[in-house]
Scaffold this active site. Structure first.
Site, PDB file in Angstrom:
ATOM      1  N   LYS A 114       1.845   4.741  -1.001  1.00 35.55           N
ATOM      2  CA  LYS A 114       1.107   5.898  -1.507  1.00 35.55           C
ATOM      3  C   LYS A 114       1.525   7.123  -0.700  1.00 35.55           C
ATOM      4  CE  LYS A 114      -2.828   4.809   1.495  1.00 35.55           C
ATOM      5  NZ  LYS A 114      -4.267   4.521   1.546  1.00 35.55           N
ATOM      6  N   ASP A 148       0.835  -1.209   0.000  1.00 35.88           N
ATOM      7  CA  ASP A 148       0.000   0.000   0.000  1.00 35.88           C
ATOM      8  C   ASP A 148       0.870   1.259   0.000  1.00 35.88           C
ATOM      9  OD1 ASP A 148      -2.505   1.230  -0.116  1.00 35.88           O
ATOM     10  OD2 ASP A 148      -2.620   1.466   2.061  1.00 35.88           O
ATOM     11  N   THR A 185      -4.960   0.760  -2.797  1.00 33.97           N
ATOM     12  CA  THR A 185      -5.735   1.989  -2.906  1.00 33.97           C
ATOM     13  C   THR A 185      -5.962   2.311  -4.379  1.00 33.97           C
ATOM     14  OG1 THR A 185      -4.788   2.848  -0.854  1.00 33.97           O
ATOM     15  CG2 THR A 185      -5.773   4.458  -2.353  1.00 33.97           C
ATOM     16  N   ASP A 213       2.780   2.873   8.154  1.00 36.21           N
ATOM     17  CA  ASP A 213       1.533   2.122   8.013  1.00 36.21           C
ATOM     18  C   ASP A 213       1.725   0.771   7.339  1.00 36.21           C
ATOM     19  OD1 ASP A 213      -1.057   1.232   7.840  1.00 36.21           O
ATOM     20  OD2 ASP A 213      -1.880   3.184   7.312  1.00 36.21           O
ATOM     21  N   ASN A 253       1.324   7.454   3.159  1.00 36.56           N
ATOM     22  CA  ASN A 253       2.144   6.513   3.916  1.00 36.56           C
ATOM     23  C   ASN A 253       3.622   6.856   3.835  1.00 36.56           C
ATOM     24  OD1 ASN A 253      -0.091   5.089   4.719  1.00 36.56           O
ATOM     25  ND2 ASN A 253       0.096   3.522   3.141  1.00 36.56           N
TER      26      ASN A 253
END
Length: 364
Positions: free
Chosen positions: A182, A180, A220, A201, A185
Site C-alpha cells: 500500500k 500489505d 488493509t 514494513d 509502505n
C-alpha cells in the site's frame, strides 16, 4: 496496516514513514530510556539480536522521523564513519503476545537483499527495547512525493511500477509474501530517472512454500484481495492484487474501489467491481488499462504472477510523458487515506463487523 478478524496483528508501523499513534516522546526522553536498559527478561521476550554491545555505544540518536503503535523511528548517526541510518525502537512491554510476529519480521528482513527493498543493517536488544537499524530513505511516502511534485505522467508510473514489481518478484522467488502492499509502505527518493522506490514494513509478511495455503485475514481495507476478505485460502498472488490497486491509483489519482461504508466497499472488492469511466482515463493508454485488468482479477488463479506482469508490453512501451489529470484527485485521496488510516486504527472492531456482514451478503 492491519489484520481483519484475526489474532495475527501487525507488529509495527511503517519503516522510515511510520504512523501516528502513542504520545510523542522528546529526544531527551528517548536518549534516557535508551541508556537505562532493564535487565533481560525471560527467554520468551528475547530476540537473539546478533549485534554485540549497546546501541547507544555505536550510534548518536537524532530527531524523530516517524512512529507506530509499538515503535518510534529516529534518525541515527553511526559514531564510526558518521553514516546516517534510521532506527526503529520498539518497546517490548507493548508487544505482549506479538513478540513472535516481531521475530518473524526480523527474520524476513535479514533474509532480503534488493535495491528496491528497505535494507536492514543490524539489530540491538536490551531487556526493554529492540533497536532495528535500517537504511535511511531521505525522501517521503510515494504518494506524498507525487502530490508535492505536481507534474506526473504515465512514463513516471511505469518507472515506479517496474521497481515495485522487481522487488515483489524477488520476494516471491525467495518464498516471501508481503501481504500489505500500500502507499505508506512505499518510500521514495531521488527525482525523475533517478527516482528510487523501496518497499518497507514487513510486519505482515510471511515466509511460505509453493504448496502452502495462507489463511490469516490480514491487510488493509481498500487494498486487500477478494480471497482474503472471503476467508478463502490464498497465496502470494494477493501481492499482485495490491500492485493492481497501486497502479490504478498512480494513473487515476483515486482508488478502483470506494464506497460510503465498509460493507459496500468490501462487496465491491469481493466482486471486483471497478471501471475506467472517469475522464482522467482518456489520457491513459490501453496498454496500461490492460495491465491493470490482468492484476485486478477476482480469480487469483487467473491473476498475473510477478514474472508475467514484468513481461507485459506496457512496461516496455514508449509511454507518454504528458501530465496526467490526477493532481487534485491524488491530493484529495492522499488526505483521505491518512484520515481513514487513523479511523481504522481507532475502530478495528467496527471494520471486522462490517467485513463479516459483507461476507454473508456478497454476490456469488
Amino acid at each position: 496496516m492491519g489484520c481483519l478478524g484475526s489474532k495475527e496483528k501487525p507488529v509495527s508501523g511503517g519503516g522510515a514513514a511510520a504512523t501516528t499513534a502513542a504520545p510523542a516522546k522528546t529526544k531527551a526522553a528517548a536518549d534516557a530510556s535508551a541508556t537505562n536498559a532493564d535487565k533481560p527478561e525471560g527467554d520468551e521476550t528475547r530476540l537473539d539480536a546478533d549485534s554485540e554491545g549497546k546501541f547507544q555505544d555505536n550510534y548518536v540518536l537524532g530527531d524523530e522521523i516517524g512512529r507506530g503503535g509499538f515503535s518510534v523511528v529516529y534518525k541515527a548517526t553511526a559514531k564510526k564513519g558518521g553514516i546516517a541510518w534510521a532506527v526503529k525502537i520498539i518497546e517490548k512491554s507493548l508487544l505482549q503476545d506479538d513478540i513472535k510476529l516481531l521475530r518473524r519480521e526480523i527474520a524476513i528482513m535479514k533474509k532480503v537483499d534488493h535495491k528496491n527493498i528497505l535494507r536492514l543493517k543490524e539489530i540491538y536488544e536490551d531487556g526493554a527495547k529492540v533497536y532495528i537499524v535500517m537504511e535511511l530513505v531521505e525522501g517521503s511516502e510515494l504518494f506524498d512525493r507525487i502530490v508535492d511534485k505536481g507534474y506526473y505522467s504515465e512514463k513516471n508510473a511505469i518507472n515506479i511500477v517496474s521497481q515495485i514489481l522487481s522487488a515483489v518478484s524477488y520476494l516471491h522467488q525467495i518464498g516471501i509474501a508481503h501481504r500489505d502492499l500500500k502507499p505508506e509502505n512505499l518510500l521514495c527518493s531521488g527525482a525523475d530517472e533517478t527516482e528510487i522506490v523501496k518497499i518497507a514494513d514487513f510486519g505482515l509478511s510471511k515466509i511460505f512454500n509453493d504448496e502452502e495455503e495462507l489463511r490469516t485475514s490480514c491487510g488493509t481495507p481498500g487494498y486487500v484481495a477478494p480471497e482474503v476478505l472471503m476467508c478463502e485460502s490464498y497465496d502470494k498472488s494477493v501481492d499482485m492484487w495490491g500492485i493492481g490497486i497501486i497502479t490504478y491509483i498512480l494513473l487515476a489519482g483515486y482508488p478502483p474501489f470506494y464506497a460510503e461504508n465498509d460493507i459496500a466497499l468490501f462487496e465491491k472488492i469481493m466482486n471486483a467491481e471497478y471501471d475506467f469511466e472517469d475522464d482522467c482515463w482518456d489520457d491513459v493508454s490501453d496498454l496500461a488499462k490492460d495491465f491493470i485488468k490482468h492484476l485486478l482479477v477476482k480469480d487469483a488463479a487467473q491473476r498475473y504472477t510477478a514474472d508475467e506482469a514484468m513481461r507485459h508490453p506496457w512496461l516496455a512501451s514508449d509511454a507518454s510523458d504528458k501530465q496526467l489529470k490526477i493532481g487534485r484527485k491524488m491530493s484529495e485521496y492522499n488526505i483521505k487515506r491518512k484520515e481513514d488510516k487513523a479511523k481504522f486504527q481507532a475502530g478495528k472492531e467496527d471494520s471486522i463487523a462490517a467485513l463479516n456482514k459483507a461476507r454473508s451478503t456478497v454476490k456469488k
